[in-house]
Design a protein around this motif. Structure first.
Motif, PDB file in Angstrom:
ATOM      1  N   ILE A  71       0.880  -1.165   0.000  1.00 21.74           N
ATOM      2  CA  ILE A  71       0.000   0.000   0.000  1.00 21.74           C
ATOM      3  C   ILE A  71       0.917   1.214   0.000  1.00 21.74           C
ATOM      4  CG2 ILE A  71      -1.723   1.331   1.303  1.00 21.74           C
ATOM      5  CD1 ILE A  71      -2.705  -1.297   2.511  1.00 21.74           C
ATOM      6  N   LEU A  72       0.592   2.205  -0.810  1.00 23.72           N
ATOM      7  CA  LEU A  72       1.464   3.370  -0.930  1.00 23.72           C
ATOM      8  C   LEU A  72       1.374   4.265   0.303  1.00 23.72           C
ATOM      9  CD1 LEU A  72       0.769   4.336  -4.634  1.00 23.72           C
ATOM     10  CD2 LEU A  72       3.014   3.799  -3.692  1.00 23.72           C
ATOM     11  N   SER A 243      -7.959  17.979  -3.616  1.00 25.38           N
ATOM     12  CA  SER A 243      -6.863  17.127  -3.162  1.00 25.38           C
ATOM     13  C   SER A 243      -7.318  16.200  -2.038  1.00 25.38           C
ATOM     14  CB  SER A 243      -5.702  18.003  -2.687  1.00 25.38           C
ATOM     15  OG  SER A 243      -4.662  17.225  -2.144  1.00 25.38           O
ATOM     16  N   GLY A 244      -8.051  16.756  -1.070  1.00 29.24           N
ATOM     17  CA  GLY A 244      -8.545  15.937   0.039  1.00 29.24           C
ATOM     18  C   GLY A 244      -9.511  14.866  -0.414  1.00 29.24           C
ATOM     19  N   GLY A 245     -10.367  15.204  -1.379  1.00 25.07           N
ATOM     20  CA  GLY A 245     -11.307  14.219  -1.902  1.00 25.07           C
ATOM     21  C   GLY A 245     -10.605  13.081  -2.624  1.00 25.07           C
ATOM     22  N   LEU A 246      -9.600  13.417  -3.427  1.00 28.27           N
ATOM     23  CA  LEU A 246      -8.839  12.387  -4.135  1.00 28.27           C
ATOM     24  C   LEU A 246      -8.106  11.467  -3.157  1.00 28.27           C
ATOM     25  CD1 LEU A 246      -7.315  14.549  -7.025  1.00 28.27           C
ATOM     26  CD2 LEU A 246      -9.056  12.775  -7.270  1.00 28.27           C
ATOM     27  N   ALA A 247      -7.509  12.064  -2.111  1.00 32.08           N
ATOM     28  CA  ALA A 247      -6.779  11.266  -1.119  1.00 32.08           C
ATOM     29  C   ALA A 247      -7.716  10.337  -0.366  1.00 32.08           C
ATOM     30  CB  ALA A 247      -6.043  12.189  -0.150  1.00 32.08           C
ATOM     31  N   ALA A 248      -8.906  10.831  -0.008  1.00 35.00           N
ATOM     32  CA  ALA A 248      -9.872   9.998   0.720  1.00 35.00           C
ATOM     33  C   ALA A 248     -10.354   8.842  -0.149  1.00 35.00           C
ATOM     34  CB  ALA A 248     -11.051  10.858   1.185  1.00 35.00           C
ATOM     35  N   ALA A 249     -10.627   9.118  -1.429  1.00 35.17           N
ATOM     36  CA  ALA A 249     -11.080   8.059  -2.330  1.00 35.17           C
ATOM     37  C   ALA A 249     -10.003   6.996  -2.523  1.00 35.17           C
ATOM     38  CB  ALA A 249     -11.474   8.667  -3.676  1.00 35.17           C
ATOM     39  N   ALA A 250      -8.752   7.431  -2.679  1.00 29.07           N
ATOM     40  CA  ALA A 250      -7.649   6.481  -2.847  1.00 29.07           C
ATOM     41  C   ALA A 250      -7.449   5.640  -1.585  1.00 29.07           C
ATOM     42  CB  ALA A 250      -6.365   7.234  -3.194  1.00 29.07           C
ATOM     43  N   THR A 251      -7.643   6.256  -0.433  1.00 28.39           N
ATOM     44  CA  THR A 251      -7.526   5.506   0.821  1.00 28.39           C
ATOM     45  C   THR A 251      -8.630   4.474   0.936  1.00 28.39           C
ATOM     46  OG1 THR A 251      -6.606   7.490   1.872  1.00 28.39           O
ATOM     47  CG2 THR A 251      -7.317   5.721   3.330  1.00 28.39           C
ATOM     48  N   ALA A 257      -2.110   5.078   2.253  1.00 35.89           N
ATOM     49  CA  ALA A 257      -2.335   5.229   3.692  1.00 35.89           C
ATOM     50  C   ALA A 257      -1.559   6.451   4.153  1.00 35.89           C
ATOM     51  CB  ALA A 257      -1.881   3.976   4.447  1.00 35.89           C
ATOM     52  N   GLY A 258      -2.030   7.057   5.237  1.00 32.64           N
ATOM     53  CA  GLY A 258      -1.440   8.313   5.681  1.00 32.64           C
ATOM     54  C   GLY A 258      -0.245   8.183   6.594  1.00 32.64           C
ATOM     55  N   ILE A 312     -11.073   5.532   5.045  1.00 33.33           N
ATOM     56  CA  ILE A 312     -11.122   4.152   5.549  1.00 33.33           C
ATOM     57  C   ILE A 312     -12.533   3.758   5.971  1.00 33.33           C
ATOM     58  CG2 ILE A 312     -10.353   2.634   7.430  1.00 33.33           C
ATOM     59  CD1 ILE A 312      -7.675   4.198   7.346  1.00 33.33           C
ATOM     60  N   PHE A 313     -13.242   4.668   6.626  1.00 38.86           N
ATOM     61  CA  PHE A 313     -14.565   4.334   7.167  1.00 38.86           C
ATOM     62  C   PHE A 313     -15.710   4.597   6.188  1.00 38.86           C
ATOM     63  CE2 PHE A 313     -12.328   4.960  11.324  1.00 38.86           C
ATOM     64  CZ  PHE A 313     -12.530   3.673  11.805  1.00 38.86           C
TER      65      PHE A 313
END
Length: 431
Positions: A71-72, A243-251, A257-258, A312-313
């Motif tokens: 996982i990146l 940016s936040g939306g893309l990161a949440a979708a990828a997670t 992972a953060g 994640i949730f």
């Protein structure tokens, strides 16, 4: 295709934001960016500084940990786009070029990691299984960081008390899980021992920090002095929301992972525990990210990092993207109120640096232990020897490789060495 597009989009947006000085991921770079924006530092100097501060972490920290869990780790992407964005001059064509190169970088990270893992699997000594042991000590060790932060900021006595109570809470949860003491409609509820210990430690940290209360309203430096910089962040909130939306979708797709702790848990299929760890880490970093953002006018491309827990949730990537964007919007709108809160409670503001220091120290130890275990699983005996020598020689050389990276990089080196020994007929892997 969706996974690749998400990382390409994230690379484009974050490199563009870095180029325009809207948001950077490296906390150490955030106070430096205004020096260039306000004409006190050249763009070339800024680019060189960004490279010096981030490149080693990408190569030695982000990518090895990403390989260990498949996982990146977000550092692999966003530290790289920091470098790309800050290395280009601001301007229509150069900003567009920075964004395009950021997208190429995102694609390279996605397809490159897959290629590396497949290449490792083709080697005569496949060390991916052993390499996965790197993350095992990280999860357990992470619950120590609140106690260490308390010891650094307040006193060793308070730190020891927090550590002992957190350890006791962990063991009580283990006992409860074993005996099935907590049930809902007759079904036993299994809690995360490390998650509960972390929550207990954070409760101690917040309690001690809030006892340091400022009564002198004239000391409200954050709220009064940096109004224009908060306004600047609000002006560009829309692109940070993307940016936040893309990161949440990828997670949500378990693509990124953060932090190493949630990454290890997610890689093991422990989704809820990974989400709890991600949110706890985000809470711990709020004072640091908020204070640097307010003072500099430069935000983070994933905000306070709550977007990872949201991802994640969330039930699916679309909902994750929408909620991630909403969370970023709320974080930015609350910056002014956070400034007043941090002025009111200087202990909370000061805790940002102690939290960062404690997390770094915990990860240094945990990743070194994990690297040693992984290396020894790859080539028994030689593994411990290799990691010990690598660590000590790195220290003697003035630490050219950051301590957090020694364990993962050393494990890769042992794996490569093991393959050379197999090819030379000097080592036979156990069946």
């Amino acid at each position: 295709m969706l996974e690749a597009l998400l990382l390409i989009g994230l690379g484009i947006v974050t490199a563009t934001m870095a180029n325009l000085g809207i948001a950077v991921f490296n906390d150490g770079l955030r106070p430096i960016v205004p020096e260039n924006l306000e004409g006190r530092m050249s763009r070339k100097e800024l680019g060189v500084t960004a490279f010096a501060m981030s490149f080693g972490l990408v190569i030695g920290y982000g990518i090895p940990i990403s390989i260990s869990g498949s996982i990146l780790l977000i550092h692999s992407i966003l530290l790289g786009t920091d470098i790309i964005g800050l290395s280009f001059k601001r301007g229509k064509l150069s900003t567009a070029a920075a964004g395009a190169l950021g997208g190429v970088y995102g694609a390279g990270i996605y397809f490159g990691l897959q290629a590396v893992v497949k290449a490792f699997e083709m080697l005569p000594l496949n060390f991916i299984d052993g390499f996965n042991k790197i993350g095992e000590p990280v999860v357990v060790s992470f619950m120590v960081f609140p106690a260490l932060a308390i010891a650094l900021q307040f006193s060793i006595k308070k730190g020891v008390i927090a550590f002992l109570v957190a350890a006791l809470a962990r063991q009580l949860v283990v006992f409860s899980n074993t005996k099935g003491l907590i049930q809902i409609d007759g079904t036993p509820v299994v809690l995360s021992p490390e998650g509960i210990a972390l929550i207990v430690g954070m409760a101690f940290l917040i309690t001690f920090a809030m006892k340091e209360k400022s009564e002198d309203q004239s000391l409200s430096t954050l709220a009064s002095m940096f109004t224009d910089r908060v306004t600047r962040i609000k002006k560009f909130s829309w692109i940070v929301m993307i940016s936040g939306g893309l990161a949440a979708a990828a997670t949500n797709l378990l693509l990124i992972a953060g932090d190493p702790i949630s990454l290890s848990l997610l890689a093991d299929g422990k989704i809820s525990e990974g989400g709890i760890a991600s949110l706890a880490k985000a809470i711990g970093f709020v004072p640091l990210i908020a204070s640097t953002a307010i003072a500099t006018g430069v935000f983070g491309p994933v905000g306070f990092t709550f977007v990872f827990g949201v991802g994640i949730f969330s039930p699916n990537p679309l909902v994750a993207a929408l909620l991630g964007a909403l969370v970023i919007f709320l974080e930015i709108q609350l910056l002014s109120k956070m400034a007043k809160f941090l002025d009111r409670y200087p202990g909370i503001r000061a805790s940002g640096e102690s939290i960062r220091t404690s997390m770094t120290r915990v990860l240094e130890v945990a990743l070194l232990i994990g690297g040693a275990n992984a290396a020894n699983a790859i080539v028994p005996g030689l593994g411990y020897f290799g990691i010990a020598g690598f660590y000590l020689l790195n220290e003697a050389a003035g630490r050219p490789i950051v301590r957090m990276a020694v364990g993962p990089v050393g494990a890769i080196a042992v794996g490569i060495l093991g393959n050379i020994l197999v090819l030379l007929g000097l080592y036979t892997p156990p069946q």
